[in-house]
Motif scaffolding. Structure first.
Motif, PDB file in Angstrom:
ATOM      1  N   ALA A  75       0.808  -1.211   0.000  1.00 33.28           N
ATOM      2  CA  ALA A  75       0.000   0.000   0.000  1.00 33.28           C
ATOM      3  C   ALA A  75       0.846   1.268   0.000  1.00 33.28           C
ATOM      4  CB  ALA A  75      -0.922   0.009   1.224  1.00 33.28           C
ATOM      5  N   ASN A 110      -8.748   4.270   3.697  1.00 31.95           N
ATOM      6  CA  ASN A 110     -10.044   3.789   3.221  1.00 31.95           C
ATOM      7  C   ASN A 110     -10.137   2.319   3.613  1.00 31.95           C
ATOM      8  OD1 ASN A 110     -12.228   2.748   1.726  1.00 31.95           O
ATOM      9  ND2 ASN A 110     -11.918   4.215   0.069  1.00 31.95           N
ATOM     10  N   GLN A 113     -11.920  -0.150   0.692  1.00 30.62           N
ATOM     11  CA  GLN A 113     -11.266  -0.542  -0.560  1.00 30.62           C
ATOM     12  C   GLN A 113     -10.424  -1.819  -0.435  1.00 30.62           C
ATOM     13  OE1 GLN A 113     -11.813   0.473  -3.571  1.00 30.62           O
ATOM     14  NE2 GLN A 113     -12.902   2.381  -3.223  1.00 30.62           N
ATOM     15  N   ALA A 115      -7.283   1.042   0.983  1.00 30.08           N
ATOM     16  CA  ALA A 115      -6.294   1.831   0.260  1.00 30.08           C
ATOM     17  C   ALA A 115      -5.773   2.955   1.150  1.00 30.08           C
ATOM     18  CB  ALA A 115      -6.914   2.414  -1.007  1.00 30.08           C
ATOM     19  N   ALA A 117      -3.966   6.979   0.905  1.00 34.58           N
ATOM     20  CA  ALA A 117      -3.827   8.123   0.001  1.00 34.58           C
ATOM     21  C   ALA A 117      -3.307   9.325   0.779  1.00 34.58           C
ATOM     22  CB  ALA A 117      -5.170   8.450  -0.644  1.00 34.58           C
TER      23      ALA A 117
END
Length: 228
Positions: A75, A110, A113, A115, A117
């Protein structure tokens, strides 16, 4: 199983696992400090301390209970010794201690998902190791090279020393460590008992009692420190 003490391997990561946390969806997030192959193991880990390299990463394993979907998914990559990992109460952010860059990274999380970011530097701390949140969602950080535990106020990100076992010998080594890390010089030889004096080992982590009234400080020695 904490009652039967039965254990089960659910995943074997090829480059070693440092720290992990599980979100409410059952996904396990973990850090890889360096690419510790089975052949060289600790040699490659200590090499990433002695001469910092961007071989750290954050991975996740989707799953529930004792079952996960492997292999793990990367990730976040190119981290300088990814170490402690934590998720806030709202599961809005995931925090990672990037030890050899003296900083705490924060990612938007998140969990659906899953995820990561919008990476940002949340706070600068000398050699951050394991992380833990208190009952008010302030982030606590263990620092082995400074022999301290710090806390970051969630409201203004101010940094506070909440535990210190600093001594004259550890202060000298901390000063030398800081100088060498800036100049790119070898560091591992500084990790000696004089660094963590008067403790039996370097401070590496902490955990709370269930009611958050007692803090336990752990390290590489043979003691657990208890504070009300």
């Amino acid at each position: 199983d904490t009652k039967t003490e039965e254990t089960k391997m659910i995943y074997d990561h090829p480059f070693g696992v440092n720290s992990l946390v599980r979100d409410s969806k059952g996904t396990i997030w973990f850090t890889q400090s360096a690419k510790n192959t089975e052949e060289k193991a600790a040699e490659e880990m200590w090499s990433a301390v002695n001469q910092p390299a961007a071989s750290g990463a954050v991975f996740y394993l989707r799953g529930s209970g004792n079952e996960v979907q492997s292999p793990a998914v990367e990730a976040a990559a190119n981290l300088y010794f990814a170490n402690g990992i934590a998720i806030d109460k709202a599961e809005k952010y995931l925090y990672v201690a990037e030890t050899m860059m003296d900083r705490i990274l924060r990612f938007e999380l998140n969990v659906n998902q899953p995820a990561l970011a919008r990476r940002e530097t949340y706070q600068y701390v000398i050699t951050p190791d394991n992380l833990a949140f208190d009952k008010d969602d302030n982030l606590w950080i263990a620092s082995p090279i400074s022999n301290k535990v710090f806390a970051v106020d969630r409201r203004c990100r101010s940094l506070h020393t909440v535990f210190s076992a600093a001594s004259e010998s550890s202060a000298k080594i901390l000063d030398e460590w800081t100088k060498r890390s800036r100049l790119g010089k070898p560091l591992v030889e500084l990790i000696t008992p004089a660094l963590w004096n008067p403790l039996p080992g370097a401070v590496t982590g902490m955990f709370w009692s269930r009611d958050h009234k007692t803090l336990y400080v752990t390290g590489l020695g043979n003691a657990v420190l208890k504070y009300e």
